[in-house]
Design a protein around this motif. Structure first.
Motif, mmCIF file in Angstrom:
data_model
loop_
_atom_site.group_PDB
_atom_site.id
_atom_site.type_symbol
_atom_site.label_atom_id
_atom_site.label_comp_id
_atom_site.label_asym_id
_atom_site.label_seq_id
_atom_site.Cartn_x
_atom_site.Cartn_y
_atom_site.Cartn_z
ATOM 1 N N PRO A 209 0.841 -1.186 0.000
ATOM 2 C CA PRO A 209 0.000 0.000 0.000
ATOM 3 C C PRO A 209 0.880 1.240 0.000
ATOM 4 O O PRO A 209 1.095 1.893 1.026
ATOM 5 C CB PRO A 209 -0.771 -0.132 1.313
ATOM 6 N N LEU A 210 1.459 1.577 -1.148
ATOM 7 C CA LEU A 210 2.490 2.607 -1.232
ATOM 8 C C LEU A 210 1.839 3.979 -1.342
ATOM 9 O O LEU A 210 1.635 4.505 -2.423
ATOM 10 C CB LEU A 210 3.377 2.332 -2.447
ATOM 11 N N SER A 211 1.484 4.546 -0.232
ATOM 12 C CA SER A 211 0.805 5.837 -0.241
ATOM 13 C C SER A 211 1.782 6.939 -0.595
ATOM 14 O O SER A 211 2.992 6.808 -0.475
ATOM 15 C CB SER A 211 0.210 6.118 1.135
ATOM 16 N N THR A 212 1.228 8.056 -1.045
ATOM 17 C CA THR A 212 2.069 9.201 -1.392
ATOM 18 C C THR A 212 2.874 9.662 -0.194
ATOM 19 O O THR A 212 4.043 9.994 -0.291
ATOM 20 C CB THR A 212 1.193 10.348 -1.905
ATOM 21 N N PHE A 213 2.240 9.619 0.981
ATOM 22 C CA PHE A 213 2.943 10.056 2.186
ATOM 23 C C PHE A 213 4.134 9.184 2.482
ATOM 24 O O PHE A 213 5.234 9.661 2.728
ATOM 25 C CB PHE A 213 1.996 10.061 3.378
ATOM 26 N N LEU A 214 3.925 7.869 2.411
ATOM 27 C CA LEU A 214 5.019 6.953 2.716
ATOM 28 C C LEU A 214 6.140 7.115 1.719
ATOM 29 O O LEU A 214 7.308 7.117 2.068
ATOM 30 C CB LEU A 214 4.507 5.514 2.713
ATOM 31 N N PHE A 215 5.770 7.254 0.467
ATOM 32 C CA PHE A 215 6.816 7.305 -0.553
ATOM 33 C C PHE A 215 7.623 8.590 -0.432
ATOM 34 O O PHE A 215 8.835 8.592 -0.533
ATOM 35 C CB PHE A 215 6.215 7.200 -1.951
ATOM 36 N N SER A 216 6.926 9.695 -0.205
ATOM 37 C CA SER A 216 7.646 10.961 -0.127
ATOM 38 C C SER A 216 8.550 11.014 1.083
ATOM 39 O O SER A 216 9.497 11.788 1.123
ATOM 40 C CB SER A 216 6.656 12.135 -0.095
ATOM 41 N N LEU B 163 10.460 2.001 -8.100
ATOM 42 C CA LEU B 163 10.694 2.720 -9.347
ATOM 43 C C LEU B 163 9.392 2.932 -10.107
ATOM 44 O O LEU B 163 9.176 3.984 -10.725
ATOM 45 C CB LEU B 163 11.704 1.954 -10.202
ATOM 46 N N ASP B 164 8.508 1.946 -10.076
ATOM 47 C CA ASP B 164 7.225 2.047 -10.760
ATOM 48 C C ASP B 164 6.363 3.148 -10.145
ATOM 49 O O ASP B 164 5.609 3.837 -10.838
ATOM 50 C CB ASP B 164 6.503 0.698 -10.703
ATOM 51 N N GLN B 165 6.443 3.326 -8.836
ATOM 52 C CA GLN B 165 5.688 4.380 -8.175
ATOM 53 C C GLN B 165 6.235 5.758 -8.513
ATOM 54 O O GLN B 165 5.515 6.752 -8.461
ATOM 55 C CB GLN B 165 5.710 4.171 -6.657
ATOM 56 N N THR B 166 7.509 5.820 -8.867
ATOM 57 C CA THR B 166 8.135 7.097 -9.204
ATOM 58 C C THR B 166 7.864 7.478 -10.655
ATOM 59 O O THR B 166 7.573 8.628 -10.968
ATOM 60 C CB THR B 166 9.654 7.021 -8.966
ATOM 61 N N SER B 167 7.972 6.523 -11.532
ATOM 62 C CA SER B 167 7.691 6.736 -12.955
ATOM 63 C C SER B 167 6.851 5.561 -13.433
ATOM 64 O O SER B 167 7.370 4.468 -13.658
ATOM 65 C CB SER B 167 8.997 6.822 -13.754
ATOM 66 N N LEU B 168 5.552 5.790 -13.553
ATOM 67 C CA LEU B 168 4.605 4.708 -13.779
ATOM 68 C C LEU B 168 4.897 3.930 -15.060
ATOM 69 O O LEU B 168 5.325 4.490 -16.075
ATOM 70 C CB LEU B 168 3.178 5.257 -13.828
ATOM 71 N N ARG B 169 4.662 2.643 -15.001
ATOM 72 C CA ARG B 169 4.807 1.765 -16.157
ATOM 73 C C ARG B 169 3.867 2.228 -17.269
ATOM 74 O O ARG B 169 2.843 2.861 -17.009
ATOM 75 C CB ARG B 169 4.486 0.325 -15.770
ATOM 76 N N PRO B 170 4.169 1.887 -18.513
ATOM 77 C CA PRO B 170 3.283 2.281 -19.621
ATOM 78 C C PRO B 170 1.908 1.639 -19.495
ATOM 79 O O PRO B 170 1.797 0.472 -19.109
ATOM 80 C CB PRO B 170 4.034 1.791 -20.860
ATOM 81 N N THR B 171 0.880 2.382 -19.813
ATOM 82 C CA THR B 171 -0.483 1.863 -19.698
ATOM 83 C C THR B 171 -0.708 0.674 -20.619
ATOM 84 O O THR B 171 -1.589 -0.155 -20.358
ATOM 85 C CB THR B 171 -1.500 2.961 -20.013
#
Length: 431
Positions: free
Chosen positions: A22-29, A190-198
């Motif tokens: 559950p990689l929330s924006t808060f946790l990631f930042s 890395l996927d959360q930073t730059s999302l994989r192609p749709t």
């Protein structure tokens, strides 16, 4: 978390990831600040206790994990950081040393060498904590948890007391227990930073099963275009499983996966008594531990035991007669049917891999094939031309424990890596 199903005798009969992220924006930042500002940890200098037996490893992880990458390697098990419902034991000092030096050598050093930003790249995107536990976490359903990931911040590696530097592949191998997990989790970050192609999300749309993946056969899922059953749980897991499997599978295992994926497979209910009656040779092979052998009379495939201790027969889809036996052609051969479900599993996997390859290069400047090559040349012995050597059984030669016939007295690679920790003992004797 990562889960493996086990029998009471601890024999693994089915394995899969169950990584909850559950990689929330808060946790990631909170992993790092945009300008690589202050550490998320207390940066006050607390001198290490040189009188402790563990001082060499304490110093090694400080110098090689915390200082360059803002990453804590915690091997002295912390109760507050574990599942208090499980009976867990700490990792031994010796096994912790091996995992620490191998984590640096086979993971951190690889990305530091190949990523354009080098140390900055790892300081930004690596997990903040690696927590090491000696035992597996046994669950009430008979499975065991071998790894847990928490929000891209912390990765817990279990079963460290079973670490065996002599075994790289296999259910108890270094890759399966530790390094697949590391590459998998790093892929999520890395996927959360730059999302994989749709486009990736649509390739296997309609085939994902978030609830039932754990009971899926790896063979059948390969035929549908998934590298592992866990990859078939959802697109995000499919993405990082494709990356992690390609990096950690040796060439034989990868080619075997692609070959399996070429065919359509089916799974039927089966009683072991029927298996013995109609396919005696295959049954004997099953009892002898060779369940994936093929019988002369049928494309048996193999028996798979479910979590409920029921048997399923996994076999290729071929034309059959009224009795269920293979319908042979005029030359006495069977004809395997492919793409009955309109899915070419092999091409699907390669299509997904190509998207991972392009994404990793365009967003991070990392060549996926160079990454794989770097990891595997650190694991296996190569000749002067870069070809992987094979042992008498046909497998690749473990570089970590390899003894060079020309220099039999020279320390092995793992001994050299361990010596990097032992060097810090000099600080104790010189104090």
């Amino acid at each position: 978390m990562r889960i493996m199903k086990t029998k009471l005798n601890n024999k693994v009969v089915a394995g899969a990831f169950a990584l909850l992220l559950p990689l929330s924006t808060f946790l990631f930042s909170s992993c790092s600040e945009d300008d690589l500002g202050p550490s998320i940890y207390d940066t006050t200098e607390y001198p290490l206790d040189r009188s402790l037996y563990t001082f060499p490893l304490d110093t090694f992880v400080k110098k090689n994990f915390l200082e360059p990458y803002n990453l804590k390697f915690i091997y002295k098990m912390e109760d507050v950081g574990t599942d208090m419902q499980k009976n867990l034991v700490p990792a031994t000092y010796e096994k912790s040393v091996d995992l620490a030096v191998l984590t640096k050598f086979l993971w951190l050093d690889v990305y530091a060498k190949l990523a354009g930003e080098k140390e900055i790249f790892l300081k930004k995107y690596s997990p903040r904590i690696i927590h090491v536990i000696g035992s597996p976490g046994y669950n009430s359903d008979g499975s065991r948890t071998v790894g847990v990931a928490e929000g891209g911040i912390k990765v817990t590696l279990m079963e460290v007391n079973r670490l065996d530097v002599n075994q790289i592949e296999g259910q108890r191998g270094l890759n399966e227990l530790f390094f697949h997990t590391m590459h998998h989790e790093f892929g999520h970050i890395l996927d959360q930073t730059s999302l994989r192609p749709t486009a990736f999300n649509t390739i296997s749309a309609g085939l994902y099963d978030a609830m039932g993946w754990a009971e899926k056969s790896d063979t059948i899922q390969a035929g549908l275009g998934f590298v592992t059953p866990y990859g078939s749980s959802q697109a995000g897991e499919d993405w990082v499983e494709t990356l992690a499997c390609y990096v950690t599978y040796d060439q034989d295992r990868w080619e075997k996966l692609l070959n399996t994926a070429r065919y359509d497979w089916e799974e039927i209910d089966y009683q072991v008594e029927d298996y013995q009656k109609y396919y005696p040779r295959a049954y004997q092979e099953y009892l002898g531990g060779y369940a994936r052998q093929t019988c002369n009379y049928d494309t048996i495939g193999y028996l798979r035991q479910t979590a409920n201790y029921e048997y399923k027969l996994v076999r290729k889809v071929v034309p059959r007669n009224a009795d269920g036996f293979v319908a042979l052609d005029a030359d006495g051969n069977y004809v395997v049917q492919t793409d009955v479900d309109n899915i070419d599993g092999r091409e699907t996997i390669l299509q997904k891999l190509d998207l991972v390859r392009t994404w990793l290069k365009e967003n991070w400047g990392v060549d996926l094939d160079e990454l794989r090559r770097e990891v595997q040349t650190r694991q296996y012995v190569t000749d002067e031309e870069g070809n992987f050597l094979r042992n008498s059984r046909g497998g690749f030669v473990n570089r970590l424990t390899y003894v060079d016939p020309a220099n039999p007295d020279e320390p092995t690679l793992i001994e050299k890596l361990e010596q990097e920790v032992e060097e810090y003992k000099k600080l104790q004797t010189n104090n």
